[in-house]
Design a protein around this motif. Sequence first.
Motif, mmCIF file in Angstrom:
data_model
loop_
_atom_site.group_PDB
_atom_site.id
_atom_site.type_symbol
_atom_site.label_atom_id
_atom_site.label_comp_id
_atom_site.label_asym_id
_atom_site.label_seq_id
_atom_site.Cartn_x
_atom_site.Cartn_y
_atom_site.Cartn_z
ATOM 1 N N VAL A 174 0.838 -1.205 0.000
ATOM 2 C CA VAL A 174 0.000 0.000 0.000
ATOM 3 C C VAL A 174 0.872 1.253 0.000
ATOM 4 O O VAL A 174 0.601 2.219 -0.736
ATOM 5 N N ALA A 175 1.922 1.259 0.825
ATOM 6 C CA ALA A 175 2.787 2.438 0.900
ATOM 7 C C ALA A 175 3.458 2.716 -0.438
ATOM 8 O O ALA A 175 3.508 3.867 -0.901
ATOM 9 N N LEU A 176 3.978 1.675 -1.093
ATOM 10 C CA LEU A 176 4.637 1.882 -2.386
ATOM 11 C C LEU A 176 3.632 2.290 -3.458
ATOM 12 O O LEU A 176 3.929 3.135 -4.316
ATOM 13 N N ALA A 177 2.420 1.695 -3.426
ATOM 14 C CA ALA A 177 1.404 2.076 -4.408
ATOM 15 C C ALA A 177 1.007 3.534 -4.241
ATOM 16 O O ALA A 177 0.841 4.276 -5.221
ATOM 17 N N ALA A 178 0.853 3.975 -2.986
ATOM 18 C CA ALA A 178 0.508 5.376 -2.741
ATOM 19 C C ALA A 178 1.639 6.301 -3.183
ATOM 20 O O ALA A 178 1.389 7.371 -3.761
ATOM 21 N N PRO A 205 -2.027 18.993 -7.106
ATOM 22 C CA PRO A 205 -2.360 18.546 -5.749
ATOM 23 C C PRO A 205 -3.591 17.642 -5.696
ATOM 24 O O PRO A 205 -3.637 16.703 -4.891
ATOM 25 N N VAL A 206 -4.602 17.923 -6.532
ATOM 26 C CA VAL A 206 -5.820 17.103 -6.513
ATOM 27 C C VAL A 206 -5.507 15.680 -6.966
ATOM 28 O O VAL A 206 -5.947 14.693 -6.355
ATOM 29 N N VAL A 207 -4.748 15.558 -8.032
ATOM 30 C CA VAL A 207 -4.347 14.225 -8.506
ATOM 31 C C VAL A 207 -3.546 13.505 -7.428
ATOM 32 O O VAL A 207 -3.750 12.311 -7.165
ATOM 33 N N ALA A 208 -2.650 14.224 -6.780
ATOM 34 C CA ALA A 208 -1.822 13.615 -5.736
ATOM 35 C C ALA A 208 -2.675 13.120 -4.574
ATOM 36 O O ALA A 208 -2.436 12.031 -4.031
ATOM 37 N N LEU A 209 -3.683 13.911 -4.179
ATOM 38 C CA LEU A 209 -4.528 13.529 -3.054
ATOM 39 C C LEU A 209 -5.268 12.228 -3.339
ATOM 40 O O LEU A 209 -5.295 11.308 -2.510
ATOM 41 N N TYR A 210 -5.870 12.112 -4.517
ATOM 42 C CA TYR A 210 -6.635 10.911 -4.840
ATOM 43 C C TYR A 210 -5.724 9.724 -5.126
ATOM 44 O O TYR A 210 -6.090 8.577 -4.834
ATOM 45 N N ALA A 211 -4.551 9.982 -5.695
ATOM 46 C CA ALA A 211 -3.596 8.896 -5.900
ATOM 47 C C ALA A 211 -3.087 8.355 -4.575
ATOM 48 O O ALA A 211 -2.737 7.169 -4.468
ATOM 49 N N LEU A 212 -3.046 9.199 -3.544
ATOM 50 C CA LEU A 212 -2.608 8.767 -2.215
ATOM 51 C C LEU A 212 -3.687 7.962 -1.508
ATOM 52 O O LEU A 212 -3.422 6.895 -0.928
ATOM 53 N N PHE A 213 -4.929 8.463 -1.549
ATOM 54 C CA PHE A 213 -5.984 7.848 -0.746
ATOM 55 C C PHE A 213 -6.614 6.626 -1.413
ATOM 56 O O PHE A 213 -7.243 5.821 -0.722
ATOM 57 N N THR A 214 -6.475 6.457 -2.716
ATOM 58 C CA THR A 214 -7.061 5.272 -3.354
ATOM 59 C C THR A 214 -6.419 3.979 -2.847
ATOM 60 O O THR A 214 -7.139 3.040 -2.463
ATOM 61 N N PRO A 215 -5.086 3.843 -2.806
ATOM 62 C CA PRO A 215 -4.511 2.625 -2.219
ATOM 63 C C PRO A 215 -4.860 2.458 -0.742
ATOM 64 O O PRO A 215 -5.043 1.323 -0.274
ATOM 65 N N ILE A 216 -4.959 3.570 -0.008
ATOM 66 C CA ILE A 216 -5.343 3.470 1.401
ATOM 67 C C ILE A 216 -6.773 2.960 1.524
ATOM 68 O O ILE A 216 -7.093 2.135 2.398
ATOM 69 N N ALA A 217 -7.659 3.447 0.638
ATOM 70 C CA ALA A 217 -9.057 3.046 0.696
ATOM 71 C C ALA A 217 -9.228 1.554 0.458
ATOM 72 O O ALA A 217 -9.968 0.873 1.187
ATOM 73 N N PHE A 218 -8.539 1.014 -0.570
ATOM 74 C CA PHE A 218 -8.745 -0.380 -0.952
ATOM 75 C C PHE A 218 -7.652 -1.313 -0.458
ATOM 76 O O PHE A 218 -7.745 -2.532 -0.686
#
Length: 714
Positions: free
Chosen positions: A20-24, A38-51
Amino acid sequence: MPRLPSLTESFGGSGRAVRVALAAAVGFYPAAYLMDRPVVALYALFTPIAFGVLSPLPGSGPHRAGSVLRAAPAAAALIALGTALAVTTWAAAAGMLVVALVLTFGAACTPRLASVVPGLQLCYILACFPPYAPTTLPERLLGLLLGAAALLLGELLLFPAPRRPSYAERVADALDLAAHTAGLLLRAESVDGGTADRLRTTGRELRFSRQPHGCRPTGAGRTDRALAQAGSAARRLLDQLAALGGLPPAPADTASQALLHGVAAACSDAASVLRGGRSVRGAEFLEEMTARFLDERAGEPEGRGVPPYALLRRRSTLLTVAASAVTVRTAAGLATGGDRAVPGLPHEQFWYARLPAVRLWLVRVRGNLTPRSVVFQNAVRTALGLALARLVAGSLDLSHGFWVLLSVLTLARTTAVGTWSAVRSAAAGTLVGAVVAGALIIGAGDATAVYAGLLVPMMVIAFSVGPVGGPAWAQGLFTLVVSTAFAQIAPVTWRLEEARLVDVLTGSGIGLVCGLLAWPAGARTEMRRSVAALLRATAPVVLDTADAVTGRRAEPDADTVERPTSGSLWPALHRLRIAEAAYAQFRTEAALRSDDDGPDWLAALNYGSRVLSGAYWLPPAQGAPSLSPEARRWVETAGQQVAAAALRAADLPSPGVTLRIAPLSPVLRSATSPGARSLLVDLEVWLQALAGDLATATGAGRPEPADATCRKER
């Protein structure tokens, strides 16, 4: 004492944390530093955390990757919906109510959806908060795409977890043991205590509570229903084989030996089918052997005299074994896409075989649309909590208000006591994490290189230690993760930690209020209600089965039955399903219980299952042949006694219910045909087992059989 994680579990958790950490990081760093989005970065960070963290997907790497791939379109739709409804607080709150209710309630229909529901909810939560910026939707979807793709590749390539056997394979292993035991019984009439214990232990391992979340066949479709029925029948088969092996020796019986051979063949065939092999002998072979056994038993010449009671009881127990073997073989065929036709078998037992998938889903949804269903309760509680949190966060204009909803999502429990325990720990952990993160921000200032270097190690630590350490560690470490991440997206001060603490406390308070107002006792109260309703619903089934044995009630024509079951069977089956769902949740709350000396709920569920099994298989089409008036009175009296005992047991909390059924021996001598004698013993075995289950469920212990020649069925 809490159970410590094993080495395998710890490594699996660390491997998931690294993935998850590497994917984020793969999605976050390029979006934040190369693309300056920043918006792309935020969703790219939280998507691996979410799933990967909020929704810990079960199964092997390819299986988890498939779950991410299937969830991505739904996540994109929820992000689009949240982006559109962010126009007003009330619209976003209404959308949150509907989304949470549909997702949480829909999770009852399929385990695959259940495993990704928290992640899907987080996608809507992120998008429904201000600023209202529909023009950023492409960037949000791009971030989702980057994060999902990185997580998918990580699941396929990084730290592959050892493959766990599927539920079908576990059932197949149990059937191999059943076939082996049947072979032992062919060579000897009993099995040793070690084999009997192994049979019962293997049966217990098939419980859904022993299976990983997301790998349980709890879906509404035909495959999951059939696989669940195969597991239940296999558990019952193993217990019955253990009981058969513990009966006293009986005279040699060629018909019984042939039927036992058929049981072994059917179990081996079902195991092969569940593993993807071809069927050699279907359920029809065992049905033929059973019919031949019944014909020989009913046509036993009178000149031989009355068979010994031990032989009759062994034959009766063997018939229950054969019935379970036919059930598990038929269910295995349905679970693997075999013929949907089940000629010659009880229509009510396989009511789902010919129904389309849409109707099966409607049956599941309709069955849980009641306030007495814990599935309905959890869906309403979650939806109201998240909607209220969205309304409060928007009305108070809280900074980073999505943390309020995230707190409700992660800290809410099914009981008020459990929620308070989680909230108390989370508040302490968030406070400590906020202090540490504030000191880090004050010390590092605007040095983004420091935050960039700390983000991945912090995620690995947080996602490894948090799930094991509990809410305090999870919230405290996650505070450090979001602080190091947000410091790279925009300039921050120590007030970010103040906002984080306020949001978590607000979400915790909302979750606690919802826990106090909406079914605060969780499944404990519903367990009593659902079991009481089950016991009341089964009383008519016992009476109807006794009437069918005496020939007083005609069985309905299967071709005219349109509902899943008919007569008294449908209410009993419905109540059993509701009680089983309550018990499954109740077991997750066991650490909070203080009534360990209360009723034995599992024994009550076993009673309900045994009632239905006997109603499916016991009554012959035309009643008992040549049943004497004395035997009819015994059947009616014994049936009424068990039904009355079930109604007494339904008045929970109740004193222990003990039932002593009148001896069968005097009545057995008055029977005028071998078929009548055998059927009476079949009924006696069933009723005594029901009486024992009721006694165990109410804390009275299993009663001794009235007949001195009877042995207690285990």
